[in-house]
Design an enzyme around this catalytic site. Structure first.
Site, short mmCIF file in Angstrom:
data_model
loop_
_atom_site.label_atom_id
_atom_site.label_comp_id
_atom_site.label_asym_id
_atom_site.label_seq_id
_atom_site.Cartn_x
_atom_site.Cartn_y
_atom_site.Cartn_z
N ASP A 126 37.37 41.06 31.06
CA ASP A 126 37.93 41.25 32.58
C ASP A 126 39.33 42.13 32.47
O ASP A 126 40.21 41.45 32.17
CB ASP A 126 38.04 40.09 33.34
CG ASP A 126 38.24 40.18 34.82
OD1 ASP A 126 38.66 41.67 35.03
OD2 ASP A 126 37.89 39.52 35.62
N ARG A 128 40.88 43.57 34.84
CA ARG A 128 41.63 43.85 36.14
C ARG A 128 42.95 43.32 36.36
O ARG A 128 43.40 42.24 35.80
CB ARG A 128 40.59 43.25 37.18
CG ARG A 128 39.44 43.88 37.57
CD ARG A 128 38.47 43.20 38.53
NE ARG A 128 38.04 42.07 38.06
CZ ARG A 128 37.32 41.37 38.72
NH1 ARG A 128 36.74 41.47 39.97
NH2 ARG A 128 36.49 40.27 37.98
N1 LIG Z 1 32.04 45.81 32.85
C1 LIG Z 1 31.29 45.20 33.74
N2 LIG Z 1 31.66 45.23 35.04
C2 LIG Z 1 30.74 44.68 35.82
C3 LIG Z 1 29.57 44.32 35.80
N3 LIG Z 1 28.70 43.89 36.74
C4 LIG Z 1 29.43 44.01 37.67
N4 LIG Z 1 30.77 44.31 37.35
C5 LIG Z 1 32.14 44.82 38.15
O1 LIG Z 1 32.46 43.41 38.27
C6 LIG Z 1 33.34 43.49 39.60
C7 LIG Z 1 32.92 42.39 40.17
O2 LIG Z 1 33.73 41.24 39.72
P1 LIG Z 1 32.73 39.92 39.69
O3 LIG Z 1 33.02 39.19 38.39
O4 LIG Z 1 31.38 39.97 40.00
O5 LIG Z 1 33.24 39.02 41.08
P2 LIG Z 1 34.81 38.81 41.21
O6 LIG Z 1 35.10 39.71 42.03
O7 LIG Z 1 35.75 38.76 39.98
O8 LIG Z 1 34.79 37.28 42.09
P3 LIG Z 1 34.23 36.72 43.07
O9 LIG Z 1 35.47 37.02 43.94
O10 LIG Z 1 33.94 35.37 43.20
O11 LIG Z 1 33.10 37.78 43.70
C8 LIG Z 1 33.07 44.95 40.07
O12 LIG Z 1 34.27 45.87 39.72
C9 LIG Z 1 32.01 45.46 39.14
O13 LIG Z 1 31.88 46.77 39.28
C10 LIG Z 1 28.86 44.50 34.33
O14 LIG Z 1 27.94 43.92 33.86
N5 LIG Z 1 29.90 44.93 33.25
#
Ligand SMILES: Nc1nc2c(ncn2[C@@H]2O[C@H](COP(=O)(O)OP(=O)(O)OP(=O)(O)O)[C@@H](O)[C@H]2O)c(=O)[nH]1
Ligand SMILES: [Zn+2]
Length: 206
Positions: A126, A128
């Site tokens: 992650d 971010r």
């Molecule tokens: N690298 C990668 N990114 C993903 C994948 N699936 C979704 N994403 C990205 O993950 C992000 C969403 O994050 P999540 O981990 O689903 O959820 P979160 O926002 O961290 O947590 P919540 O607040 O609980 O929803 C978005 O930027 C999506 O584009 C994947 O398989 N690989």
């Protein structure tokens, strides 16, 4: 921080009429958006969501993840409450970008989970950075949130930058055959709090 406010307008949606605030991160060129509903600058904790961009889930109806359904549920909850904020953050693919996310999906089609796929491509699980949220929230006059998330890293990041998270509101979406493994990896490897409770049923005091 290099994030500056640019302009605001109305944004009518099926859930209600939001105000859309546009921001530019001058360091990266990324354009971020905040949607607000009602008066969010009165000092009381605001129902809020930090939503990371997911083109496939948010706009293309993908069932590989829960993003599109979470986006709709969050906007609906804010409209129901009559007051709230959603930050739409351009951190596609947990910060690796759209094309790298498609590369990661290709590896997942071959058997990797979401974390293994990112690592095989040379990325962290992650990537971010939530620092961009602070100038956006400051501009909107928000210093305390009731945060809709299952992700403990979002709660911690906000706390570390001085935004109080009054409590966490779970935002859980139903499993389908395509997102089952993705959700299991979130809970197992990324620490997401995906219990048996359903959205809105439990509010966790922090
Ligand atoms: N690298 C990668 N990114 C993903 C994948 N699936 C979704 N994403 C990205 O993950 C992000 C969403 O994050 P999540 O981990 O689903 O959820 P979160 O926002 O961290 O947590 P919540 O607040 O609980 O929803 C978005 O930027 C999506 O584009 C994947 O398989 N690989
Ligand atoms: Zn998604």
């Amino acid at each position: 921080m290099s994030v500056v406010f640019v302009a605001a307008s109305q944004l009518p949606t099926p859930f209600g009429v939001f105000t859309m605030h546009g921001f530019l991160d001058e360091a990266t060129g990324k354009e971020h958006v905040a949607l607000t509903f009602g008066n969010v600058a009165d000092g009381a904790p605001v129902l809020g969501r930090l939503h990371s961009e997911c083109l496939t889930g948010d706009a293309l109806f993908s069932l590989r993840c829960d993003c599109g359904a979470q986006l709709q549920a969050a906007l609906q909850a804010i409209a129901n409450e009559g007051r709230g904020v959603l930050l739409y953050l351009r951190q596609e693919g947990r910060g690796i970008g759209l094309l790298n996310k498609i590369r990661a999906y290709e590896l997942q089609d071959g058997g990797a989970d979401t974390v293994e796929a990112n690592e095989r491509l040379g990325f962290g699980a992650d990537q971010r950075d939530y620092a961009i949220c602070l100038p956006m929230l400051e501009h909107l006059g928000i210093d305390s949130l009731k945060l809709m998330t299952n992700n403990p890293r979002k709660v911690k990041a906000l706390g570390d930058m001085g935004i109080a998270v009054d409590h966490r509101v779970p935002l859980q979406i139903a499993h389908n055959p395509y997102n089952k493994r993705y959700l299991a990896t979130k809970a197992g490897k990324l620490g997401h709090m995906l219990g048996n409770q359903h959205q809105g049923e439990t509010e966790e005091r922090l």
